[in-house]
Design a protein around this motif. Sequence first.
Motif, PDB file in Angstrom:
ATOM      1  N   TYR A 123     103.165  27.999  21.770  1.00  0.00           N
ATOM      2  CA  TYR A 123     102.921  26.659  22.301  1.00  0.00           C
ATOM      3  C   TYR A 123     102.747  26.643  23.815  1.00  0.00           C
ATOM      4  CZ  TYR A 123     103.623  24.754  17.685  1.00  0.00           C
ATOM      5  OH  TYR A 123     103.467  24.462  16.347  1.00  0.00           O
TER       6      TYR A 123
ATOM      7  N   MET B  48     107.630  22.229  22.422  1.00  0.00           N
ATOM      8  CA  MET B  48     107.046  22.560  21.109  1.00  0.00           C
ATOM      9  C   MET B  48     106.565  21.308  20.391  1.00  0.00           C
ATOM     10  SD  MET B  48     109.635  25.478  19.648  1.00  0.00           S
ATOM     11  CE  MET B  48     110.322  26.728  20.734  1.00  0.00           C
TER      12      MET B  48
ATOM     13  N   SER C  85     111.699  20.757  24.710  1.00  0.00           N
ATOM     14  CA  SER C  85     111.531  21.970  23.908  1.00  0.00           C
ATOM     15  C   SER C  85     110.193  22.648  24.175  1.00  0.00           C
ATOM     16  CB  SER C  85     111.636  21.634  22.416  1.00  0.00           C
ATOM     17  OG  SER C  85     110.473  20.961  21.966  1.00  0.00           O
TER      18      SER C  85
ATOM     19  N   LEU D 268     103.280  27.003  11.506  1.00  0.00           N
ATOM     20  CA  LEU D 268     103.323  26.263  12.775  1.00  0.00           C
ATOM     21  C   LEU D 268     102.022  25.489  12.974  1.00  0.00           C
ATOM     22  CD1 LEU D 268     104.966  28.935  15.124  1.00  0.00           C
ATOM     23  CD2 LEU D 268     106.047  26.882  14.165  1.00  0.00           C
TER      24      LEU D 268
ATOM     25  N   ASN E  82     103.397  19.849  26.554  1.00  0.00           N
ATOM     26  CA  ASN E  82     104.013  21.176  26.501  1.00  0.00           C
ATOM     27  C   ASN E  82     103.681  21.989  27.749  1.00  0.00           C
ATOM     28  OD1 ASN E  82     105.027  20.587  23.957  1.00  0.00           O
ATOM     29  ND2 ASN E  82     103.321  21.554  22.877  1.00  0.00           N
TER      30      ASN E  82
ATOM     31  N   ALA F 286     107.514  30.780  18.669  1.00  0.00           N
ATOM     32  CA  ALA F 286     106.931  29.444  18.834  1.00  0.00           C
ATOM     33  C   ALA F 286     106.811  29.087  20.310  1.00  0.00           C
ATOM     34  CB  ALA F 286     107.785  28.404  18.108  1.00  0.00           C
ATOM     35  N   ASP F 287     107.806  29.458  21.102  1.00  0.00           N
ATOM     36  CA  ASP F 287     107.770  29.188  22.540  1.00  0.00           C
ATOM     37  C   ASP F 287     106.556  29.871  23.171  1.00  0.00           C
ATOM     38  OD1 ASP F 287     108.644  28.283  25.062  1.00  0.00           O
ATOM     39  OD2 ASP F 287     109.690  30.172  25.418  1.00  0.00           O
TER      40      ASP F 287
ATOM     41  N   ALA G 233     113.750  23.147  17.066  1.00  0.00           N
ATOM     42  CA  ALA G 233     113.287  23.061  18.453  1.00  0.00           C
ATOM     43  C   ALA G 233     114.120  22.085  19.279  1.00  0.00           C
ATOM     44  CB  ALA G 233     111.820  22.627  18.491  1.00  0.00           C
TER      45      ALA G 233
ATOM     46  N   ALA H 298     112.051  25.050  26.792  1.00  0.00           N
ATOM     47  CA  ALA H 298     110.881  25.912  26.931  1.00  0.00           C
ATOM     48  C   ALA H 298     110.967  26.767  28.198  1.00  0.00           C
ATOM     49  CB  ALA H 298     109.612  25.068  26.966  1.00  0.00           C
TER      50      ALA H 298
ATOM     51  N   VAL I   9     107.805  17.687  16.401  1.00  0.00           N
ATOM     52  CA  VAL I   9     108.069  19.016  16.939  1.00  0.00           C
ATOM     53  C   VAL I   9     107.657  20.070  15.916  1.00  0.00           C
ATOM     54  CG1 VAL I   9     109.919  18.339  18.511  1.00  0.00           C
ATOM     55  CG2 VAL I   9     110.466  18.854  16.144  1.00  0.00           C
ATOM     56  N   ALA I  10     107.409  21.262  16.407  1.00  0.00           N
ATOM     57  CA  ALA I  10     106.909  22.334  15.545  1.00  0.00           C
ATOM     58  C   ALA I  10     107.892  22.675  14.433  1.00  0.00           C
ATOM     59  CB  ALA I  10     106.620  23.570  16.394  1.00  0.00           C
TER      60      ALA I  10
ATOM     61  N   ARG J 159      98.407  32.456  16.498  1.00  0.00           N
ATOM     62  CA  ARG J 159      99.414  32.204  15.451  1.00  0.00           C
ATOM     63  C   ARG J 159      99.121  33.027  14.205  1.00  0.00           C
ATOM     64  NH1 ARG J 159      98.373  26.925  12.395  1.00  0.00           N
ATOM     65  NH2 ARG J 159      96.723  28.357  11.695  1.00  0.00           N
TER      66      ARG J 159
END
Length: 299
Positions: A17, A148, A146, A47, A58, A13-14, A172, A177, A167-168, A28
């Motif tokens: 995003y 995210m 985060s 996600l 982000n 995810a990091d 998170a 991040a 948040v995703a 994704r």
Amino acid sequence: MSDSTTDELLRIADELYGLPLADFTPSRDARAKALKGTPVAARVKALRKPSTAAWVANLLVRRDAEQVDQVLAVGAALRGAQAAMSADELRALTRQRRQLTAAVTTGARRIAREEGTRVTQAVADQVEATLTAAMVDERCGQALRSGMLVAALTTTGLEPAEVEGAVAVPEALGFVAAAREAEPPGRPDLHVVPDPEADAKAVAAAETALTEAQEAYAAAEAAHGDATATVETLEARGLQLQAEIAELRGRIDDLEASAEETDDELAEAEEARSEATADLDAAARARDAARAALARLQR
């Protein structure tokens, strides 16, 4: 979900995003397809694509973590001042908060423009609201840090904010991040080709710079107006208090004069009482003597 699976989800995810907004969905889906059959595949596929404001926030976290950390530090100090009921510190930090969020939002727009995305004023307002929420509410600060976010953050500060939907993934919160540098430009073309739209692009760039400068000026002007209004209110309150103090001092002077007069009258009354006591004692002795004489004659 096991710790290792959670760690893998957060790592993926990091990365996602931190991508350009247009690349999120295909990247994704490709990652989810490659992970098919693993415990994390469904979570990756689920996600959500971030809104433009969330993507800008982000991006800011990854490209200018120092500014974001400053935002969070001022927010923590502001919450501490509120808890301690320090009015002077609270006013100073509130002004600093407004100036800081406006300045950081301007920087975020610049970073987004470098990534090829022009941020409208409506989106910029959502980014600034997100920064303000991160300062006012600690959990919003964790959500911002985060990197995210999938939606902009808002909070009144009166009740704990609900950040899970912004948040995703719930995991998170507490994640930090990874920083990311700007993509280096590609190898320049050695053959210089005149750009027929160079003048138009220069004008457009100048217009964009002017718009951003005007917006920054408007934000600074609003902050100055707020500060001036606060000063005027406090000056008026100070004058009112000085008048009340002068009135009370006059009352104190009157009371002190009355107290001195009462002391004088009390001294005179005590002297009169002493004389009356002496007369009473003499009268009592005379009465007793007369009573004794009468008693002797009656025997």
